[in-house]
Design a protein around this motif. Structure first.
Motif, PDB file in Angstrom:
ATOM      1  N   ALA A  39       0.806  -1.216   0.000  1.00  0.00           N
ATOM      2  CA  ALA A  39       0.000   0.000   0.000  1.00  0.00           C
ATOM      3  C   ALA A  39       0.842   1.270   0.000  1.00  0.00           C
ATOM      4  O   ALA A  39       0.658   2.147  -0.840  1.00  0.00           O
ATOM      5  N   PHE A  40       1.762   1.371   0.929  1.00  0.00           N
ATOM      6  CA  PHE A  40       2.574   2.577   1.023  1.00  0.00           C
ATOM      7  C   PHE A  40       3.602   2.642  -0.099  1.00  0.00           C
ATOM      8  O   PHE A  40       3.847   3.705  -0.666  1.00  0.00           O
ATOM      9  N   GLY A  41       4.200   1.510  -0.426  1.00  0.00           N
ATOM     10  CA  GLY A  41       5.157   1.483  -1.526  1.00  0.00           C
ATOM     11  C   GLY A  41       4.511   1.875  -2.838  1.00  0.00           C
ATOM     12  O   GLY A  41       5.080   2.635  -3.621  1.00  0.00           O
ATOM     13  N   ASP A  42       3.304   1.379  -3.090  1.00  0.00           N
ATOM     14  CA  ASP A  42       2.592   1.730  -4.320  1.00  0.00           C
ATOM     15  C   ASP A  42       2.153   3.193  -4.322  1.00  0.00           C
ATOM     16  O   ASP A  42       2.123   3.837  -5.361  1.00  0.00           O
ATOM     17  N   ALA A  43       1.816   3.718  -3.150  1.00  0.00           N
ATOM     18  CA  ALA A  43       1.364   5.107  -3.057  1.00  0.00           C
ATOM     19  C   ALA A  43       2.533   6.091  -3.048  1.00  0.00           C
ATOM     20  O   ALA A  43       2.341   7.289  -3.192  1.00  0.00           O
ATOM     21  N   ARG A  44       3.754   5.580  -2.899  1.00  0.00           N
ATOM     22  CA  ARG A  44       4.924   6.438  -2.779  1.00  0.00           C
ATOM     23  C   ARG A  44       5.069   7.385  -3.968  1.00  0.00           C
ATOM     24  O   ARG A  44       5.448   8.543  -3.820  1.00  0.00           O
ATOM     25  N   GLY A  45       4.787   6.893  -5.171  1.00  0.00           N
ATOM     26  CA  GLY A  45       4.894   7.729  -6.366  1.00  0.00           C
ATOM     27  C   GLY A  45       3.981   8.942  -6.297  1.00  0.00           C
ATOM     28  O   GLY A  45       4.388  10.055  -6.641  1.00  0.00           O
ATOM     29  N   GLY A  46       2.757   8.740  -5.841  1.00  0.00           N
ATOM     30  CA  GLY A  46       1.828   9.862  -5.694  1.00  0.00           C
ATOM     31  C   GLY A  46       2.287  10.837  -4.630  1.00  0.00           C
ATOM     32  O   GLY A  46       2.185  12.053  -4.791  1.00  0.00           O
ATOM     33  N   ILE A  47       2.831  10.289  -3.540  1.00  0.00           N
ATOM     34  CA  ILE A  47       3.331  11.142  -2.466  1.00  0.00           C
ATOM     35  C   ILE A  47       4.534  11.945  -2.955  1.00  0.00           C
ATOM     36  O   ILE A  47       4.652  13.134  -2.686  1.00  0.00           O
ATOM     37  N   ALA A  48       5.429  11.295  -3.710  1.00  0.00           N
ATOM     38  CA  ALA A  48       6.607  11.984  -4.237  1.00  0.00           C
ATOM     39  C   ALA A  48       6.209  13.087  -5.205  1.00  0.00           C
ATOM     40  O   ALA A  48       6.809  14.166  -5.208  1.00  0.00           O
ATOM     41  N   SER A  49       5.176  12.851  -6.019  1.00  0.00           N
ATOM     42  CA  SER A  49       4.749  13.891  -6.963  1.00  0.00           C
ATOM     43  C   SER A  49       4.137  15.079  -6.230  1.00  0.00           C
ATOM     44  O   SER A  49       4.255  16.218  -6.683  1.00  0.00           O
ATOM     45  N   ILE A  50       3.516  14.823  -5.092  1.00  0.00           N
ATOM     46  CA  ILE A  50       2.996  15.922  -4.275  1.00  0.00           C
ATOM     47  C   ILE A  50       4.165  16.709  -3.677  1.00  0.00           C
ATOM     48  O   ILE A  50       4.206  17.936  -3.739  1.00  0.00           O
ATOM     49  N   ALA A  51       5.139  16.018  -3.145  1.00  0.00           N
ATOM     50  CA  ALA A  51       6.296  16.673  -2.519  1.00  0.00           C
ATOM     51  C   ALA A  51       7.105  17.470  -3.536  1.00  0.00           C
ATOM     52  O   ALA A  51       7.722  18.478  -3.181  1.00  0.00           O
ATOM     53  N   ALA A  52       7.083  17.066  -4.786  1.00  0.00           N
ATOM     54  CA  ALA A  52       7.858  17.751  -5.823  1.00  0.00           C
ATOM     55  C   ALA A  52       7.326  19.147  -6.130  1.00  0.00           C
ATOM     56  O   ALA A  52       8.009  19.945  -6.762  1.00  0.00           O
ATOM     57  N   LYS A  53       6.146  19.466  -5.674  1.00  0.00           N
ATOM     58  CA  LYS A  53       5.543  20.770  -5.950  1.00  0.00           C
ATOM     59  C   LYS A  53       6.009  21.848  -4.978  1.00  0.00           C
ATOM     60  O   LYS A  53       5.446  22.934  -4.935  1.00  0.00           O
ATOM     61  N   ALA A  54       7.022  21.579  -4.199  1.00  0.00           N
ATOM     62  CA  ALA A  54       7.434  22.461  -3.106  1.00  0.00           C
ATOM     63  C   ALA A  54       7.816  23.871  -3.539  1.00  0.00           C
ATOM     64  O   ALA A  54       7.798  24.776  -2.723  1.00  0.00           O
ATOM     65  N   ASP A  55       8.140  24.095  -4.796  1.00  0.00           N
ATOM     66  CA  ASP A  55       8.599  25.412  -5.209  1.00  0.00           C
ATOM     67  C   ASP A  55       7.482  26.350  -5.659  1.00  0.00           C
ATOM     68  O   ASP A  55       7.714  27.293  -6.373  1.00  0.00           O
ATOM     69  N   GLY A  56       6.277  26.149  -5.207  1.00  0.00           N
ATOM     70  CA  GLY A  56       5.190  27.085  -5.498  1.00  0.00           C
ATOM     71  C   GLY A  56       4.018  26.419  -6.173  1.00  0.00           C
ATOM     72  O   GLY A  56       4.192  25.639  -7.097  1.00  0.00           O
ATOM     73  N   VAL A  57       2.846  26.755  -5.713  1.00  0.00           N
ATOM     74  CA  VAL A  57       1.620  26.149  -6.216  1.00  0.00           C
ATOM     75  C   VAL A  57       0.621  27.258  -6.528  1.00  0.00           C
ATOM     76  O   VAL A  57       0.366  28.127  -5.698  1.00  0.00           O
ATOM     77  N   THR A  58       0.066  27.221  -7.732  1.00  0.00           N
ATOM     78  CA  THR A  58      -0.982  28.174  -8.079  1.00  0.00           C
ATOM     79  C   THR A  58      -2.302  27.680  -7.493  1.00  0.00           C
ATOM     80  O   THR A  58      -2.396  26.556  -6.997  1.00  0.00           O
ATOM     81  N   GLU A  59      -3.338  28.519  -7.581  1.00  0.00           N
ATOM     82  CA  GLU A  59      -4.647  28.120  -7.045  1.00  0.00           C
ATOM     83  C   GLU A  59      -5.168  26.870  -7.753  1.00  0.00           C
ATOM     84  O   GLU A  59      -5.654  25.939  -7.119  1.00  0.00           O
TER      85      GLU A  59
END
Length: 134
Positions: A82-102
């Motif tokens: 579960a967590f290993g498979d979800a890791r990709g989604g979590i990593a893509s969320i973390a990659a947005k750290a440099d600014g997010v528009t609305e």
């Protein structure tokens, strides 16, 4: 005045979405090392153990145990990532750290909901597996 009120409400809504997105990004970034260092290898080990145990439990016995009070037996032979498979989604969320528009904030919250949904049920099953193994 109505136009100013609407604009103020839009800006306030955008600010709240940005704050929520920032919190989601921070939590995702904090979750990655925990998943990598503490969870993923344990999931693989649990899956390997269940897969090895499964051939020794005949289907008839498994069915009989499923109707008893033994926790976790329903998960014999099933994957445990579960967590290993979800890791990709979590990593893509973390990659947005440099600014997010609305607009990105809305998508980020949707992605977060999908990741949470993806790991909720298997997390409950992991607890059952631990109960069965323990």
């Amino acid at each position: 005045m109505n136009s100013l009120d609407r604009k103020r409400d839009q800006l306030a809504g955008a600010r709240l979405k940005k704050q929520a997105a920032d919190a989601i990004i921070a939590n995702a970034a904090a979750a990655l090392p925990i998943i990598d260092d503490e969870i993923a290898h344990n999931e693989w080990a649990a899956e390997a153990a269940m897969m090895k145990l499964r051939p020794f439990v005949p289907p008839a016995v498994c069915e009989k145990i499923k109707t008893s009070d033994v926790s976790g037996v329903a998960y014999l032979g099933q994957s445990c990532r579960a967590f290993g498979d979800a890791r990709g989604g979590i990593a893509s969320i973390a990659a947005k750290a440099d600014g997010v528009t609305e607009g990105e904030a809305v998508k980020l919250m949707e992605r977060r909901a999908a990741v949470v949904e993806r790991i909720e049920q298997p997390s409950a099953s992991l607890k059952s597996r631990c109960a069965f193994a323990g």
